[in-house]
Design an enzyme around this catalytic site. Structure first.
Site, PDB file in Angstrom:
ATOM      1  N   LYS A 168      84.776   8.195 -24.998  1.00  0.00           N
ATOM      2  CA  LYS A 168      85.539   9.098 -24.148  1.00  0.00           C
ATOM      3  C   LYS A 168      85.857  10.336 -24.962  1.00  0.00           C
ATOM      4  O   LYS A 168      86.784  10.354 -25.765  1.00  0.00           O
ATOM      5  CB  LYS A 168      86.846   8.477 -23.648  1.00  0.00           C
ATOM      6  CG  LYS A 168      87.509   9.339 -22.547  1.00  0.00           C
ATOM      7  CD  LYS A 168      89.022   9.262 -22.539  1.00  0.00           C
ATOM      8  CE  LYS A 168      89.667  10.186 -23.531  1.00  0.00           C
ATOM      9  NZ  LYS A 168      89.489  11.644 -23.221  1.00  0.00           N
TER      10      LYS A 168
ATOM     11  N   GLU B 227      92.766   8.107 -36.812  1.00  0.00           N
ATOM     12  CA  GLU B 227      92.766   9.304 -37.669  1.00  0.00           C
ATOM     13  C   GLU B 227      93.604  10.325 -36.928  1.00  0.00           C
ATOM     14  O   GLU B 227      93.193  10.848 -35.899  1.00  0.00           O
ATOM     15  CB  GLU B 227      91.327   9.795 -37.909  1.00  0.00           C
ATOM     16  CG  GLU B 227      91.210  10.757 -39.077  1.00  0.00           C
ATOM     17  CD  GLU B 227      91.462  12.190 -38.686  1.00  0.00           C
ATOM     18  OE1 GLU B 227      92.611  12.656 -38.916  1.00  0.00           O
ATOM     19  OE2 GLU B 227      90.559  12.830 -38.148  1.00  0.00           O
TER      20      GLU B 227
ATOM     21  N   CYS C 221      93.025  18.896 -38.666  1.00  0.00           N
ATOM     22  CA  CYS C 221      94.099  17.970 -39.005  1.00  0.00           C
ATOM     23  C   CYS C 221      94.411  17.962 -40.494  1.00  0.00           C
ATOM     24  O   CYS C 221      95.520  17.629 -40.895  1.00  0.00           O
ATOM     25  CB  CYS C 221      93.744  16.565 -38.536  1.00  0.00           C
ATOM     26  SG  CYS C 221      92.125  15.994 -39.070  1.00  0.00           S
TER      27      CYS C 221
ATOM     28  N   GLU D 107     103.061  19.588 -37.095  1.00  0.00           N
ATOM     29  CA  GLU D 107     101.686  20.062 -37.143  1.00  0.00           C
ATOM     30  C   GLU D 107     101.513  21.177 -36.120  1.00  0.00           C
ATOM     31  O   GLU D 107     101.563  20.944 -34.914  1.00  0.00           O
ATOM     32  CB  GLU D 107     100.723  18.916 -36.854  1.00  0.00           C
ATOM     33  CG  GLU D 107      99.275  19.288 -37.039  1.00  0.00           C
ATOM     34  CD  GLU D 107      98.349  18.101 -36.829  1.00  0.00           C
ATOM     35  OE1 GLU D 107      97.359  17.999 -37.559  1.00  0.00           O
ATOM     36  OE2 GLU D 107      98.621  17.293 -35.926  1.00  0.00           O
TER      37      GLU D 107
END
Length: 477
Positions: free
Chosen positions: A171, A246, A280, A380
């Site tokens: 997906k 992750e 990231c 973040e």
């Protein structure tokens, strides 16, 4: 506008069970470029059934035959390389030079790394006590991938699943689905057996959750936000399937006074802004020793002011837009939060760059006067936003660096390699880059703490998709 409303299930392109169209936008122009279908739990049921059936035979396929399939995929990907780069530029907004040199290239590098690791991996070995240990494919795998490095994460999940003899349902992100559909075409052309790879588009709330909860899915591999990763883990818990994650990061970048400031500050700023800051592991917290802080800030100001935004279709080293209006809003909110909490703008700031009224463009932004309690130092941002913080001594730097919920990557800049390695051992992060050293194909990628669990790439990435079986023989020593 491209019509991409079919899913790839059991070796065929099929219509969704219930039509549910979604328009895909070019983030540089905000114009429609394609229409896809958003799937449902019923589509996931169909894909999982295909993967489960295929695993019964594919899981026993000899390694040499799987390697041949992977090598065929490599040849096809190489032939269609420019098509992949153009697709990523169109749907993500990554400038074509960056898409060609970085985004598309990972599809080759990771595939080569996995092929090499598979050739070296021992699937059967005898322990000193005489028992036999087998490594076997885990089974049916659900794979959920993000939009920011799309083919990177697809390759890091799909390839090890297929390499180990597992089967999978992918997906991809609904923001960048076109590269995934192109990859499905390549897998089909390579000749992987029907049902080994399946693709269903959709959102996380419906399709992602259906995949994570499915009783016939043996493993979930997810890359994305920590919030969404938590949801995947909870959804998977009832069926006690393996989950690898992750997730996000707020990576510290420690610059000591003996570093080559001109080189390392320049490299640090450009690395933070690469991919429009949508990485990231981006070094978003620049920790500079106080004795060279003012000089480092001046270099950062100069370098930051030279970073341009531009049309992704134009070659060059400029940055492109963010992926979506949603992402643009999130980044703007955090820039405003930095100002409200008293940080000082060195470069950039709120709003779009001049001349870019259309598209989700953000000004490359650098904050100084930051402390580690501010939102821009803790959350973040996932945009071209850098926070610069001072520190006094080595222990101070380590303390600030580790004062985060994340632990994906860290960076150390120093003229003393012994010190750099000593500091690296103290940092609570899954990867530490010293003096600009890159991440290399075949090495493990992953983090500590709320940055996730498991490792991707090479031998370590294959191991996540394998079960270990012990055979106790009566004649064991």
């Amino acid at each position: 506008m491209l019509d991409k409303r079919k899913f790839y299930i059991n070796g065929e392109w099929v219509d969704p069970i219930t039509p549910n169209d979604l328009t895909v936008l070019n983030p540089a122009t905000e114009q429609a470029i394609a229409v896809i279908s958003m799937g449902s739990a019923a589509d996931i049921d169909r894909a999982v059934a295909a993967a489960k059936t295929a695993f019964a035979t594919y899981g026993r396929m000899p390694i040499d035959e799987r390697i041949a399939l992977l090598e065929a995929l490599l040849a096809i990907y190489t032939r269609r390389y420019d098509e992949m780069a153009q697709t990523i530029t169109l749907e993500l907004g990554a400038p074509i030079t960056m898409s060609t040199d970085q985004q598309a290239h990972v599809g080759i590098g990771h595939l080569e790394g996995f092929i090499d690791a598979l050739k070296r991996m021992k699937m059967r070995e005898t322990l000193p006590n005489g028992d036999i240990v087998l490594r076997e494919p885990i089974g049916v795998c659900g794979l959920i991938t993000p939009w920011n490095w799309p083919i990177n994460q697809i390759a890091l999940k799909v390839v090890p699943a297929l390499a180990t003899g597992s089967t999978c349902i992918l997906k991809p992100s609904e923001f960048t689905p076109l590269n995934a559909l192109l990859y499905a075409e390549m897998i089909h052309e390579a000749g992987f057996p029907a049902g080994t790879f399946n693709l269903v588009n959709g959102d996380g709330v419906h399709v992602g959750a259906a995949l994570s909860k499915h009783i016939d899915v043996d493993m979930m591999s997810f890359t994305g936000s920590t919030r969404a990763g938590t949801a995947v883990s909870k959804d998977a818990a009832d069926t006690v399937k393996r989950v690898t994650l992750e997730l996000g990061g707020k990576s510290p970048n420690i610059v000591f006074e003996d570093a080559d400031l001109e080189e390392r500050i320049t490299g640090s700023v450009l690395e933070c802004f690469n991919n429009s800051g949508q990485s990231c592991d981006a070094p978003t917290r620049l920790l500079v020793q106080r004795s060279v802080y003012d000089r480092a800030v001046e270099i950062a100001r100069r370098v930051g002011a030279t970073v341009k935004v531009g049309d992704p279709q134009e070659p060059g080293d400029h940055i492109g837009p963010l992926v979506s209006d949603i992402q643009y809003g999130r980044v703007q909110a955090l820039i405003e939060a930095g100002i409200a909490e008293g940080a000082e703008l060195l470069v950039g700031g709120p709003g779009k760059p001049e001349g870019f009224e259309a598209g989700y463009y953000v000004k490359p932004t650098i904050f100084v006067g930051v402390n580690n309690g501010m939102r821009i130092a803790r959350e973040e941002v996932f945009g071209p936003v850098l926070a610069i913080l001072p520190f006094d001594a080595e222990e101070d730097a380590i303390s600030i660096a580790n004062d985060t919920n994340y632990g994906l990557a860290a960076y150390v800049q120093s003229g003393d390699l012994d010190r750099a390695e000593r500091v690296a051992t103290r940092l609570r992060a899954g990867m530490v880059h010293i003096n600009g050293a890159p991440h290399r194909y075949g090495s493990p990628f992953g983090g500590y703490k709320q940055s996730g669990n498991g490792r991707e790439g090479g031998l370590f990435g294959l191991e996540d998709f394998l079960e270990v079986k012990t055979i106790h023989r009566p004649d064991a020593a």
